[in-house]
Write a protein that holds these residues in place. Structure first.
Motif, PDB file in Angstrom:
ATOM      1  N   ILE B  95       0.823  -1.207   0.000  1.00  0.00           N
ATOM      2  CA  ILE B  95       0.000   0.000   0.000  1.00  0.00           C
ATOM      3  C   ILE B  95       0.857   1.256   0.000  1.00  0.00           C
ATOM      4  N   ARG B  96       1.919   1.240   0.824  1.00  0.00           N
ATOM      5  CA  ARG B  96       2.699   2.479   0.920  1.00  0.00           C
ATOM      6  C   ARG B  96       3.651   2.673  -0.243  1.00  0.00           C
ATOM      7  N   GLU B  97       4.274   1.597  -0.723  1.00  0.00           N
ATOM      8  CA  GLU B  97       5.315   1.784  -1.738  1.00  0.00           C
ATOM      9  C   GLU B  97       5.093   0.985  -3.019  1.00  0.00           C
ATOM     10  N   LEU B  98       5.123  -0.331  -2.877  1.00  0.00           N
ATOM     11  CA  LEU B  98       5.234  -1.155  -4.078  1.00  0.00           C
ATOM     12  C   LEU B  98       4.035  -0.998  -5.007  1.00  0.00           C
ATOM     13  N   GLY B  99       2.843  -0.932  -4.451  1.00  0.00           N
ATOM     14  CA  GLY B  99       1.652  -0.816  -5.300  1.00  0.00           C
ATOM     15  C   GLY B  99       1.723   0.392  -6.213  1.00  0.00           C
ATOM     16  N   ALA B 159      -4.821   0.638  -7.409  1.00  0.00           N
ATOM     17  CA  ALA B 159      -5.678  -0.048  -6.437  1.00  0.00           C
ATOM     18  C   ALA B 159      -5.825  -1.517  -6.809  1.00  0.00           C
ATOM     19  N   ILE B 160      -5.970  -1.789  -8.108  1.00  0.00           N
ATOM     20  CA  ILE B 160      -6.116  -3.180  -8.552  1.00  0.00           C
ATOM     21  C   ILE B 160      -4.825  -3.952  -8.284  1.00  0.00           C
ATOM     22  N   PHE B 161      -3.698  -3.323  -8.625  1.00  0.00           N
ATOM     23  CA  PHE B 161      -2.394  -3.959  -8.373  1.00  0.00           C
ATOM     24  C   PHE B 161      -2.246  -4.302  -6.894  1.00  0.00           C
TER      25      PHE B 161
END
Lengths: 273, 259, 160
Positions: B95-99, B159-161
């Motif tokens: 949520i914070r970085e990778l997405g 959001a989907i990722f």
């Protein structure tokens, strides 16, 4: 579409190019060029490749600005127009690009319909009949579902011609309409340009280096070379001219006042150094 | 020596020139935004092109990234006996970085390069000039709908990722490695805040990334040299510059958001 | 490119998929119930030391989360830390003499506030201050005390 701009007078020429100079970087393309495009006539601007004929069309369309001089279209100074005024001026001008410049993601029908959809709020049935009429004139009504990638060069140019006249413009600018065409397509295009001009009461400007075809339909010709107008006159007058630059171009002689070699130090000098 | 300084000066001058041109271009887009709302079908078409057609790569990448996080996180956490925190670890990092970051990088590669190539080719084949001569402003007709679509599609893709990544982590951690499902979700919920993490991390970051990537891609296409070489260089520049911009912007945003 | 039905459906699916993902992140991943607690009542407690307790640390009774810490501050008058917490509305029958302690989940885990109910008949209400508190155990300090007591013991044994 054929209404007049406020400052327009029917007896004035449609386009006046007055003392225009233009350079591209250090290269001077036009040096004090003046010419006039009369109403209702086909005016040809001839010259060897690389003399900035396309640039001249862009100056008329307001896509480029001259460094000196004035371009007047429909009685308005093109440089003084606001962006909105410029766009509304362009709606009265059709332009045929050398490559056709069809929108590749639309089929033939939608390409011709494009200016109608963008500028005029018309019911779909009316758009359909206008487009079919324009395509019928260029003989491609049955090719309306093809995409630009499926068209030959000559067909693409005919579609572009239909698109350029879709809004019933006052003037059509042709950029090298005959370049790279086979004799049959060339004949078709010559006939179409002449017919359009007569039937729609257009003013046409043809920029070309194909002397023979252009002379067949032009009412008046300008010969450009090295940034200047070297000669102008009716096709007959030009053919009869004894001026060496004119005869060289009209007869297609390789060398003459227009040098065959790109300017620079001579061959012997280069070999010896 | 003076030659060196002159070269440095020239190249930094050209960087500033590009930056200035790009900013001007952005202002012209922003001024023309109204056009996009007048012609929603054009925007819809571009959402299809940049959003829907990026969906498969986003979903597959998201699933794999989440699964790798699940595996790696489990191996690290199990040493400390706290493998129940796997859910929190997977969700926090996604949520914070990778997405948002990985989505933006994939978006730059998939949609950004396509935008640049498309507009560059339209320029090279005189289509943009033809639009101008037809009295249609290509900036409004071509560029603005693509800009709005990019801005709109990016947060949805991110959001989907992220969601698929978390499901991938769940599949690996709970399905394959036997972490307790209840602990997986409840510890995740304890550590993740709707406003601080989901809104700031996924939504705000990805809107910022979508803005930057689409802007760069459109500018590079619009300013490309109208030759095949010019278009190919512009496409490369889009991917490189947009990726660098995303990573740098991520650093700044992370610094601002999470202390 | 002309808009087709496939595109319309595709874009519609894409948008709903994106919204569903956002909804999942909001409802399933983030703890929306902790967010939504604006109901309930606020109580405070004073501690000598709160350790790593922070905003949104859980407040538990018998291990069940009953609320969250909403504010951490230093009370100059009393020379102590003051912790404000919001306790959910449904836990309204907590005795007035309940004591508050700060514990650590596991050896290195996060800290939480634990409430141990007393026996009074009156219940906690908005604005109350918990009378009995036990501060956080600071690991370094405990080790220090342990070592100190060992040395004192050692010295005591040597003397006679």
């Amino acid at each position: 579409m054929t209404s007049l701009a406020p400052s327009e007078n029917l007896n004035d020429p449609l386009v006046t190019v007055d003392g225009v100079s233009f350079s591209h970087g250090a290269r001077v393309i036009f040096d004090n060029v003046s010419l006039t495009i009369p109403r209702g006539k086909i005016t040809a601007i001839l010259g060897p490749s690389g003399t900035g004929k396309t640039t001249l069309l862009r100056l008329i369309g307001g896509q480029l600005a001259p460094s000196k001089g004035q371009v007047t279209v429909f009685g308005q100074d093109v440089q003084a127009l606001s962006v909105t005024e410029l766009y509304s001026m362009r709606k009265r001008i059709g332009m045929l690009f050398q490559s056709g410049a069809l929108l590749t993601d639309l089929d033939v029908f939608e390409n011709v319909a494009f200016p109608l959809r963008e500028h005029a709020v018309l019911p779909e049935s009316m758009i359909r009949s206008i487009v079919l009429m324009k395509l019928e004139v260029v003989g491609l009504r049955n090719a309306r579902h093809l995409y630009p990638r499926e068209l030959s060069g000559g067909m693409a140019r005919r579609v572009a011609l239909a698109r350029a006249t879709a809004l019933d413009p006052v003037m059509v600018l042709y950029d090298e309409p005959f370049a790279g065409q086979d004799p049959i397509s060339m004949g078709i295009l010559v006939r179409l340009i002449g017919e359009f001009n007569r039937a729609l009461n257009l003013t046409s400007v043809i920029v070309s280096h194909d002397v023979k075809e252009t002379a067949m339909i032009a009412d008046y010709m300008y010969l450009l070379s090295e940034g200047r107008v070297v000669a102008h006159g009716t096709p007959e007058g030009m053919r009869a001219s004894r001026e060496p630059a004119v005869t060289q171009f009209m007869e297609g002689e390789p060398d003459g006042p227009l040098p065959f070699h790109y300017p620079g130090p001579d061959y012997l000098h280069d070999l010896m150094s | 020596m003076t030659e060196l300084f002159a070269r440095i000066g020239r190249s930094s001058l050209s960087i500033f020139e590009r930056l200035g041109n790009g900013t001007l271009f952005l202002f012209q887009i922003l001024m023309g935004l109204g056009f996009g709302f007048k012609r929603p079908t054009l925007v819809l078409l571009q959402i299809w092109a940049v959003g829907v057609r990026s969906l498969s790569i986003i979903m597959v990448s998201g699933a794999f990234v989440g699964m790798v996080l699940g595996l790696q996180g489990y191996n690290t956490l199990v040493t400390y006996g706290s493998e129940e925190s796997l859910g929190a670890l997977v969700a926090l990092s996604l949520i914070r970085e990778l997405g948002p970051v990985l989505t933006a990088l994939l978006f730059a590669g998939r949609a950004g390069s396509a935008l640049t190539a498309e507009i560059g080719l339209m320029k090279a084949t005189e289509q943009l000039a033809a639009l101008e001569m037809m009295g249609v402003d290509p900036l409004q007709r071509i560029v603005v709908p693509r800009f709005i679509a990019g801005l709109f599609a990016m947060p949805l893709l991110a959001a989907i990722f992220t969601a698929i990544g978390i499901l991938g982590g769940y599949f690996c951690g709970v399905g394959l490695l036997g972490v307790d499902a209840g602990a997986f979700w409840s510890l995740m919920q304890q550590h993740i805040d709707l406003i601080d993490d989901v809104m700031q991390g996924v939504v705000i970051k990805s809107i910022a990334f979508g803005f930057v990537v689409t802007w760069i891609a459109l500018y590079e296409g619009y300013a490309s040299l109208p030759t095949s070489e010019g278009v190919s260089q512009a496409t490369t520049r889009t991917v490189v510059n947009a990726s660098l911009a995303v990573l740098a912007l991520d650093f700044v945003l992370t610094g601002l958001m999470f202390h | 490119m002309k808009i087709t039905r496939t595109m319309e459906v595709g874009v519609g699916l894409f948008v709903s998929l994106g919204l569903a993902a956002l909804l999942m992140l909001a409802l399933k991943v983030a703890n929306i119930s902790a967010m939504a607690v604006t109901e309930g009542y606020l109580v405070t407690a004073h501690f000598d030391n709160i350790g790593k307790l922070g905003i949104r640390s859980p407040v538990k009774m018998s291990g069940v989360v009953v609320g969250r810490v909403t504010r951490v501050d230093y009370d100059v008058d009393r020379g102590q830390a003051v912790v404000e917490m919001r306790i959910e509305k449904r836990f309204s029958h907590i005795p007035r003499d309940t004591s508050a302690s700060i514990y650590t989940a596991g050896l290195l885990g996060e800290q939480y506030l634990s409430l141990d109910p007393g026996g009074e008949e009156t219940f906690l209400k908005q604005g109350d201050d918990l009378p009995l508190t036990q501060s956080a155990v600071i690991l370094e300090r405990t080790i220090q005390q342990f070592l100190y007591s060992k040395t004192v013991q050692g010295n005591g044994k040597k003397k006679p």
